[in-house]
Enzyme design. Structure first.
Site, mmCIF file in Angstrom:
data_model
loop_
_atom_site.group_PDB
_atom_site.id
_atom_site.type_symbol
_atom_site.label_atom_id
_atom_site.label_comp_id
_atom_site.label_asym_id
_atom_site.label_seq_id
_atom_site.Cartn_x
_atom_site.Cartn_y
_atom_site.Cartn_z
ATOM 1 N N HIS A 103 29.305 35.848 -0.386
ATOM 2 C CA HIS A 103 29.946 37.163 -0.292
ATOM 3 C C HIS A 103 31.454 37.162 -0.586
ATOM 4 C CE1 HIS A 103 26.212 38.818 0.881
ATOM 5 N NE2 HIS A 103 26.281 38.720 2.185
ATOM 6 N N HIS A 173 27.087 46.459 2.225
ATOM 7 C CA HIS A 173 26.293 45.694 3.186
ATOM 8 C C HIS A 173 25.968 46.502 4.449
ATOM 9 C CE1 HIS A 173 24.543 42.227 5.025
ATOM 10 N NE2 HIS A 173 24.934 41.429 4.060
ATOM 11 N N GLU A 303 20.464 45.404 0.147
ATOM 12 C CA GLU A 303 21.663 45.186 -0.673
ATOM 13 C C GLU A 303 21.288 45.115 -2.143
ATOM 14 O OE1 GLU A 303 23.333 41.483 1.095
ATOM 15 O OE2 GLU A 303 21.874 41.995 2.613
HETATM 16 C C1 GAL Z 1 23.151 38.681 3.526
HETATM 17 C C2 GAL Z 1 22.773 37.262 3.289
HETATM 18 C C3 GAL Z 1 22.399 36.690 4.628
HETATM 19 C C4 GAL Z 1 23.554 36.796 5.592
HETATM 20 C C5 GAL Z 1 24.065 38.227 5.606
HETATM 21 C C6 GAL Z 1 25.328 38.402 6.388
HETATM 22 O O1 GAL Z 1 23.456 39.329 2.328
HETATM 23 O O2 GAL Z 1 21.715 37.165 2.364
HETATM 24 O O3 GAL Z 1 21.987 35.338 4.496
HETATM 25 O O4 GAL Z 1 24.564 35.915 5.226
HETATM 26 O O5 GAL Z 1 24.297 38.702 4.331
HETATM 27 O O6 GAL Z 1 25.165 38.069 7.696
#
Ligand code: GAL
Length: 340
Positions: A103, A173, A303
């Site tokens: 991210h 997110h 997402e």
């Molecule tokens: C998602 C990711 C998860 C986790 C989450 C944030 O997009 O795929 O593994 O990291 O974000 O907590």
């Protein structure tokens, strides 16, 4: 409507903005272009906030794990080992998720202070990601637009331009809970396959057909129905945390989420090739907005995205943006109600 949201630890005042139409109200912050609240009508005509979030900017800053409600970039999702090469040059990014980059790194776009502009039912957030930020090449100029339409939808539009080749993959997110137990919500996903993950949630490059597996959401089913199935992919993610390869291309319906308890339903439309379904498997116990108790699997994130680790897979759609090109992408969350 604009008002102070709170002062960030770097001294910058974060603001919150409200956009509203006859049916929907969205509250957003220029801290991370974050969706703080999204009020939609339920089947009984009451209004419900369907996204998770916090009351204060301090809580958003303190949370380094969930990315709740935030804009995610420069590259959402994972890049294996935080390394990639582009046009023969090697780049090293922060390794902030096990052995991988996640991210956008330590100070991702979820922590950006954006410049905001409001016009009628839309809100624009602008920011610049400097060359070298978090290890990424090129100065990236971004705009994220949140807009409500008269057909009960929130549109999120992303636009970015660069002065040097760089990977870009932007998403929001938000975690959704439309009422009651999230795992009892039904979900339909217009996807016949997922990208297979290794144990660190990096795609192997294989595309796994969902037919006959717990990942088959081609017909609506309760999210929790098969989440405990003895399948390797579910064990790797401690539940669903996978990229679904959406059917078709261009703007199209990707998924429908429904709560039988509230009668609220939400269709997701996007022009992205993939959608990460994350059932908040590692959320942990924490206190959210208005003291709401959050815990594992209390909501689901949908997402929309390009495929994870696309830089290392020739068979995945490219995430590289070059000077002169414009990154453009749109995702729509459209709400309706059904009798309960
Ligand atoms: C998602 C990711 C998860 C986790 C989450 C944030 O997009 O795929 O593994 O990291 O974000 O907590």
């Amino acid at each position: 409507m604009k008002k102070e949201f709170g002062r960030r630890s770097d001294g910058v005042m974060a603001y919150q903005y409200t956009i509203q139409n006859e049916s929907l109200t969205a509250v957003l912050s220029d801290h991370g272009a974050t969706l703080l609240k999204l009020f939609v009508p339920d089947a009984a005509g009451n209004v419900a906030d369907v996204v998770l979030g916090y009351d204060s900017v301090e809580q958003y800053e303190a949370d380094r794990d969930t990315y709740v409600g935030a804009l995610v970039g420069r590259v959402a999702n994972r890049i294996a080992k935080g390394r990639f090469s582009l046009d023969g040059k090697e780049y090293a990014l922060a390794v902030n998720n096990g052995p991988n980059h996640l991210h956008g790194g330590v100070e991702g776009f979820d922590r950006k202070v954006c410049r905001a502009a409001v016009s009628n039912d839309a809100l624009f957030f602008y920011f610049v990601s400097p060359d070298g930020e978090e290890g990424y090449p090129g100065t990236l100029r971004c705009c994220v637009q949140y807009r409500l339409d008269e057909d009960n939808a929130l549109h999120i539009r992303y636009r970015a331009e660069t002065d040097a080749p760089t990977p870009v993959n932007l998403t929001n997110h938000s975690y959704f809970n439309l009422g009651g137990e999230a795992m009892a919500h039904t979900l339909q996903i217009f996807a016949d396959a997922i990208t297979e993950n290794d144990e660190t949630s990096i795609p192997t490059g294989a595309m796994l057909p969902v037919a006959g597996t717990a990942f088959d959401f081609t017909e609506a089913k309760a999210i929790g129905r098969d989440i405990g199935a003895q399948e390797q992919q579910l064990k790797f993610g401690n539940g669903y945390d996978h990229n679904f390869i959406l059917r078709g291309e261009g703007m199209r319906e990707a998924a429908v989420l429904r709560s039988a308890e509230s009668g609220i339903a939400m269709a997701v439309e996007t022009d992205c090739p993939g959608m990460q379904v994350y059932t908040a498997n590692f959320f942990g116990d924490r206190e959210g907005k208005g003291g709401a108790p959050y815990s594992n699997r209390c909501a689901v994130a949908l997402e929309t995205q390009s495929f994870p680790d696309a830089l290392h897979h020739e068979n995945f759609p490219s995430v590289v943006l070059r000077p002169g090109e414009v990154y453009e992408s749109e995702t729509v969350y459209r709400f309706f109600t059904e009798d309960v």
